[in-house]
Motif scaffolding. Structure first.
Motif, short mmCIF file in Angstrom:
data_model
loop_
_atom_site.label_atom_id
_atom_site.label_comp_id
_atom_site.label_asym_id
_atom_site.label_seq_id
_atom_site.Cartn_x
_atom_site.Cartn_y
_atom_site.Cartn_z
N ASP A 44 40.26 13.52 103.11
CA ASP A 44 41.76 14.29 103.26
C ASP A 44 42.58 14.26 102.29
OD1 ASP A 44 40.77 15.52 105.79
OD2 ASP A 44 41.60 13.74 106.85
N ARG A 45 43.03 12.85 101.81
CA ARG A 45 43.75 12.70 100.63
C ARG A 45 43.25 13.35 99.18
NH1 ARG A 45 44.56 6.56 98.94
NH2 ARG A 45 42.45 7.17 98.21
N ALA A 46 41.97 13.33 99.23
CA ALA A 46 41.40 13.77 97.87
C ALA A 46 41.41 15.40 98.18
CB ALA A 46 39.70 13.46 97.70
N VAL A 47 41.14 16.02 99.14
CA VAL A 47 41.42 17.16 99.06
C VAL A 47 42.68 17.77 98.85
CG1 VAL A 47 41.40 19.41 100.97
CG2 VAL A 47 39.29 17.70 100.69
N ARG A 48 43.75 17.10 99.43
CA ARG A 48 45.06 17.41 99.27
C ARG A 48 45.57 17.36 97.73
NH1 ARG A 48 45.71 14.40 103.53
NH2 ARG A 48 46.83 12.70 102.57
N PHE A 49 45.24 16.28 97.08
CA PHE A 49 45.25 16.11 95.55
C PHE A 49 44.77 17.38 95.01
CE2 PHE A 49 43.87 14.74 91.49
CZ PHE A 49 44.93 14.17 91.03
N TYR A 50 43.60 17.66 94.89
CA TYR A 50 42.75 18.68 94.18
C TYR A 50 43.41 20.06 94.54
CZ TYR A 50 39.97 15.36 91.89
OH TYR A 50 39.36 14.21 91.16
N THR A 51 43.78 20.22 95.92
CA THR A 51 44.19 21.57 96.27
C THR A 51 45.65 21.98 95.91
OG1 THR A 51 44.46 20.96 98.60
CG2 THR A 51 42.33 22.16 98.03
N GLU A 52 46.42 20.82 96.19
CA GLU A 52 47.77 20.99 95.95
C GLU A 52 48.34 20.83 94.72
OE1 GLU A 52 49.62 18.47 98.94
OE2 GLU A 52 48.88 19.64 100.54
N LEU A 54 46.08 20.57 91.50
CA LEU A 54 45.30 20.98 90.55
C LEU A 54 44.98 22.46 90.77
CD1 LEU A 54 43.66 17.65 89.40
CD2 LEU A 54 45.48 18.80 88.46
N ASP A 55 45.20 22.95 91.81
CA ASP A 55 44.79 24.42 92.12
C ASP A 55 43.35 24.37 92.37
OD1 ASP A 55 46.06 27.08 92.67
OD2 ASP A 55 45.42 27.65 90.74
N PHE A 56 42.98 23.85 93.14
CA PHE A 56 41.53 24.06 93.46
C PHE A 56 41.55 24.66 94.85
CE2 PHE A 56 40.31 20.73 90.35
CZ PHE A 56 38.86 20.82 90.15
N SER A 70 36.63 23.91 94.91
CA SER A 70 36.19 24.61 93.63
C SER A 70 37.40 24.98 92.72
CB SER A 70 35.34 25.79 93.80
OG SER A 70 36.02 26.64 94.53
N ARG A 71 37.29 25.32 91.52
CA ARG A 71 38.22 25.80 90.68
C ARG A 71 37.57 26.51 89.69
NH1 ARG A 71 41.41 23.88 85.82
NH2 ARG A 71 43.65 24.88 86.05
N GLY A 72 37.59 28.02 89.62
CA GLY A 72 36.63 28.69 88.84
C GLY A 72 35.32 28.51 89.12
N THR A 112 54.13 22.28 81.42
CA THR A 112 54.72 22.44 83.08
C THR A 112 53.77 21.81 83.87
OG1 THR A 112 55.63 24.81 82.32
CG2 THR A 112 55.26 24.16 84.95
N LEU A 113 52.47 21.76 83.86
CA LEU A 113 51.81 21.22 84.73
C LEU A 113 51.88 19.60 84.68
CD1 LEU A 113 49.52 21.01 86.76
CD2 LEU A 113 47.73 20.89 84.92
#
Length: 155
Positions: A44-52, A54-56, A70-72, A112-113
């Motif tokens: 759950d923590r990993a999903v939040r990190f990548y989605t929130e 890094l825009d996965f 996924s991202r692209g 910015t990122l």
């Protein structure tokens, strides 16, 4: 839908019978994508990190054991404790998070990122490296898995 099915089949790995393995059409779709697996201690923590951060996009989550984001064309499999992708090797070595192999994300608005990631408390492994190819820096996800952010040079 084909990508999600393919990711589920990749996650299941060796427990597929010949008639449930990807068809040549599905295998062709995989050829245009990159798939990497990271070991994580908290899905759950990993999903939040990548989605929130890094825009996965979240493509699939199977409880606390596994998720696919996924991202692209990059599909990242997040294997938590208890998942088939996290089982020890036959010689007893445990698969653990961290290391130096990494995915590289190309970003447009590098500065910015980086400001947003610093404000969120994201660990940075190094300072920005600049060269003829552009700028790059390594960050860590919550389990210490490295992610390299890269901005191409102008021109």
């Amino acid at each position: 839908m084909k990508i999600i099915l393919l990711l589920v089949m990749l996650a299941l790995g060796g427990c597929m019978s010949d008639d449930t393995k990807p068809t040549s059409a599905a295998a062709g779709a995989a050829a245009t994508s990159a798939v990497a697996r990271y070991q994580v201690t908290d899905v759950d923590r990993a999903v939040r990190f990548y989605t929130e951060r890094l825009d996965f996009a979240l493509d699939l989550q199977a409880g606390a054991e596994f998720a696919a984001v996924s991202r692209g064309d990059l599909h990242l499999l997040l294997s938590g404790p208890g998942s088939s992708g996290a089982r020890p090797m036959p010689d007893g070595r445990a698969q653990v998070a961290g290391g130096w192999n990494r995915v590289v994300l190309y970003v447009d608005d590098f500065d910015t990122l980086l400001e947003q990631l610093r404000a969120a408390g994201t660990p940075f492994r190094n300072d920005i490296e600049r060269g003829t190819g552009g700028a790059q820096v390594q960050i860590e996800d919550p389990d210490g898995n490295p992610v390299e952010l890269h901005e191409a040079s102008e021109g």
